[in-house]
Motif scaffolding. Structure first.
Motif, short mmCIF file in Angstrom:
data_model
loop_
_atom_site.label_atom_id
_atom_site.label_comp_id
_atom_site.label_asym_id
_atom_site.label_seq_id
_atom_site.Cartn_x
_atom_site.Cartn_y
_atom_site.Cartn_z
N THR A 1 0.84 -1.19 0.00
CA THR A 1 0.00 0.00 0.00
C THR A 1 0.88 1.24 0.00
OG1 THR A 1 -1.62 -1.22 1.32
CG2 THR A 1 -1.94 1.15 1.12
N HIS B 1 1.14 5.51 -1.84
CA HIS B 1 0.38 6.57 -2.47
C HIS B 1 0.96 6.92 -3.83
CE1 HIS B 1 -0.95 10.92 -2.95
NE2 HIS B 1 -2.08 10.23 -2.85
N SER C 1 -6.74 11.93 -1.31
CA SER C 1 -6.73 11.06 -0.13
C SER C 1 -7.44 11.76 1.02
CB SER C 1 -5.28 10.75 0.28
OG SER C 1 -5.23 10.20 1.58
N VAL D 1 -6.47 11.71 4.08
CA VAL D 1 -5.50 12.10 5.11
C VAL D 1 -4.57 13.17 4.56
CG1 VAL D 1 -5.59 9.85 6.24
CG2 VAL D 1 -3.88 10.25 4.47
N PRO E 1 -0.70 11.40 2.81
CA PRO E 1 -0.80 10.04 2.28
C PRO E 1 0.54 9.47 1.84
CG PRO E 1 -1.62 11.64 0.68
CD PRO E 1 -1.40 12.38 1.96
N MET F 1 2.21 6.70 3.93
CA MET F 1 1.74 5.31 3.89
C MET F 1 2.59 4.51 2.90
SD MET F 1 -0.02 2.63 4.50
CE MET F 1 -1.12 3.24 5.76
N LEU G 1 -2.81 5.22 11.40
CA LEU G 1 -3.17 6.62 11.14
C LEU G 1 -2.26 7.59 11.89
CD1 LEU G 1 -7.07 6.61 11.24
CD2 LEU G 1 -5.67 7.47 9.37
N THR G 2 -1.97 7.29 13.15
CA THR G 2 -1.26 8.26 13.99
C THR G 2 0.26 8.10 13.94
OG1 THR G 2 -1.44 6.82 15.94
CG2 THR G 2 -3.21 8.42 15.58
N THR H 1 2.00 6.39 11.17
CA THR H 1 2.14 5.72 9.88
C THR H 1 3.59 5.40 9.51
OG1 THR H 1 0.16 6.90 9.16
CG2 THR H 1 1.43 5.78 7.46
N CYS I 1 -5.51 0.48 5.45
CA CYS I 1 -4.34 1.08 4.81
C CYS I 1 -4.71 1.65 3.43
CB CYS I 1 -3.24 0.05 4.65
SG CYS I 1 -2.42 -0.45 6.19
N GLN J 1 -6.15 5.19 3.20
CA GLN J 1 -5.25 6.31 3.34
C GLN J 1 -4.59 6.74 2.04
OE1 GLN J 1 -3.80 4.87 7.73
NE2 GLN J 1 -2.58 6.46 6.78
N ILE J 2 -4.60 5.85 1.04
CA ILE J 2 -3.97 6.20 -0.23
C ILE J 2 -5.00 6.47 -1.33
CG2 ILE J 2 -1.76 5.15 0.28
CD1 ILE J 2 -3.80 3.12 -1.98
#
Length: 421
Positions: free
Chosen positions: A132, A134, A140, A142, A145, A148, A291-292, A294, A314, A317-318
């Motif tokens: 995974t 980006h 995204s 987030v 991204p 990730m 998330l927090t 990554t 996951c 997030q992308i």
């Protein structure tokens, strides 16, 4: 050819991929391999040919050729064979070693069992691997991204996906209830009235071969850590033992692999050079950590259901499952497949995003050792997307974009591959 096929054609040109060492996935890949492909159900009829266009361009741009062998499962197999998963398909995937498939429909609550699971079990594709990362230009939810960059290794043949369960109201479930309550002594565990009961097997054999795949991948690809994700604080003898068996595998590697406890107790948090750190996290906490925190995680290894949850999280997030690739790996067998489903309401409309299946094919090329072709695919996808020539799902989220059909997007990516080569 070793196998006899009733209703599919084997390409006259091309050669089979040979396995040199199954456990290490060491292959002998010709420049003109025969690769079976299942388009799949629903939007598979759109994204399958689109992925072929891009993968063929990447092969040709690097002086190779893919000879596609169309095989069938799901709706297309029922039309051709009057069954969901014909032996022709299984035999082709066994003979030619490396395959790719689109999404297959699985009814919820009724109908036939999951064909995706059936394929994994028939071929013993015990590892579901999903990288995974980006792609530049993809919207995204987030703010970062680009942070990730994880690879999930999900055990594919056990846990709840083994499907050992009994339906409420049946004689069988009452026999199981009676055994649990009277023979095993858990008389306050199950509520009165109708109840469905299921069991989840997690074995030492299944766990250890999955964790070895994850650690081997981390070592080969210069990843820093492997995290065992489990719910062992509650399910102590299944998921807790998954964690314990995972650490036993880590001990097999000597100085190449170090546990997180050893890292802090003996090295004050400073890992040896080129070593992989193995740690573990509780599954619900891990859903927060991706998330927090990554950037702190590289490779995740987990039982089947946790892997399903975490890999989808996951993917969110992308930019979502429409661009999330995947692959199923056994010993000397490989089947690429996108993470997304068949989305039948969009079938045949030539509008959906084929990126997930294209990127699944990119994993396939990496597995074959065609890293140059795989790099071309990623670079061409990013160049096409950042130029804002995209399918409807991305175009509606950006300003100034040009909406392309599935086939036109694949054609644009293929043209870009030739330009970059």
């Amino acid at each position: 050819m070793a196998s006899v096929y009733d209703s599919v054609e084997v390409p006259e040109d091309g050669a089979a991929i040979e396995v040199v060492d199954a456990e290490s996935d060491d292959l002998e890949v010709p420049d003109n391999p025969i690769i079976p492909i299942i388009y799949g159900d629903g939007i598979g009829t759109d994204v399958g040919p689109a992925a072929q266009t891009v993968l063929q361009a990447a092969a040709e741009a690097t002086g190779r050729e893919i000879n596609w062998m169309r095989v069938f499962a799901g709706e297309s197999a029922r039309e051709k064979y009057d069954e969901n998963l014909p032996e022709d398909t299984i035999n082709a995937m066994k003979e030619f070693k490396v395959s790719i498939k689109g999404p297959l429909t699985t009814p919820v609550g009724a109908g036939f069992r999951s064909l995706n699971v059936a394929l994994r079990k028939r071929l013993d594709l015990y590892t579901n691997m999903r990288p995974t990362f980006h792609l530049d230009g993809v919207p995204s939810p987030v703010s970062r991204p680009d942070q990730m960059d994880m690879v999930t290794f999900r055990e594919n043949t056990e846990d709840v996906y083994a499907g050992i369960e009994w339906e409420a109201g049946t004689e069988e479930v009452e026999q199981v209830r009676e055994f649990i309550e009277q023979e095993m002594g858990y008389d306050e565990t199950i509520h009165d009235g109708p109840v469905g009961i299921g069991i989840k097997p997690i074995s030492e054999f299944g766990t250890k071969r999955l964790v070895r795949k994850a650690i081997d991948y981390a070592l080969e690809h210069d990843r820093d850590s492997v995290t065992l994700v489990h719910k062992g604080n509650i399910m102590k003898f299944t998921e807790g033992t998954f964690r314990d068996w995972g650490y036993e595998v880590a001990e097999e590697y000597g100085e190449e692999v170090i546990t997180e406890d050893t890292l802090w107790e003996e090295r004050d948090g400073e890992p040896p050079e080129d070593a992989v750190v193995v740690n573990d996290r509780i599954a619900d906490n891990m859903l927060q950590q991706i998330l927090t925190r990554t950037p702190q995680y590289d490779v995740l290894a987990m039982p089947n259901l946790n892997g399903d949850y975490l890999s989808d999280a996951c993917g969110a997030q992308i930019g979502g499952l429409g661009i999330a690739p995947g692959a199923n790996i056994g010993d000397g067998l490989f089947l690429a497949e996108p993470v997304h489903g068949s989305a039948p309401k969009y079938a045949g409309q030539d509008k959906v995003n084929p990126t997930a299946m294209i990127l699944s094919g990119r994993i396939m090329l990496e597995y074959m050792g065609w890293d140059d072709a795989a790099d071309l695919i990623r670079n061409a996808l990013e160049e096409t997307i950042t130029s804002k020539q995209v399918t409807y799902d991305i175009e509606r989220q950006i300003s100034g974009g040009t909406k392309l059909s599935t086939s036109d997007f694949a054609g644009k990516v293929a043209d870009t591959i030739y330009d970059l080569a």
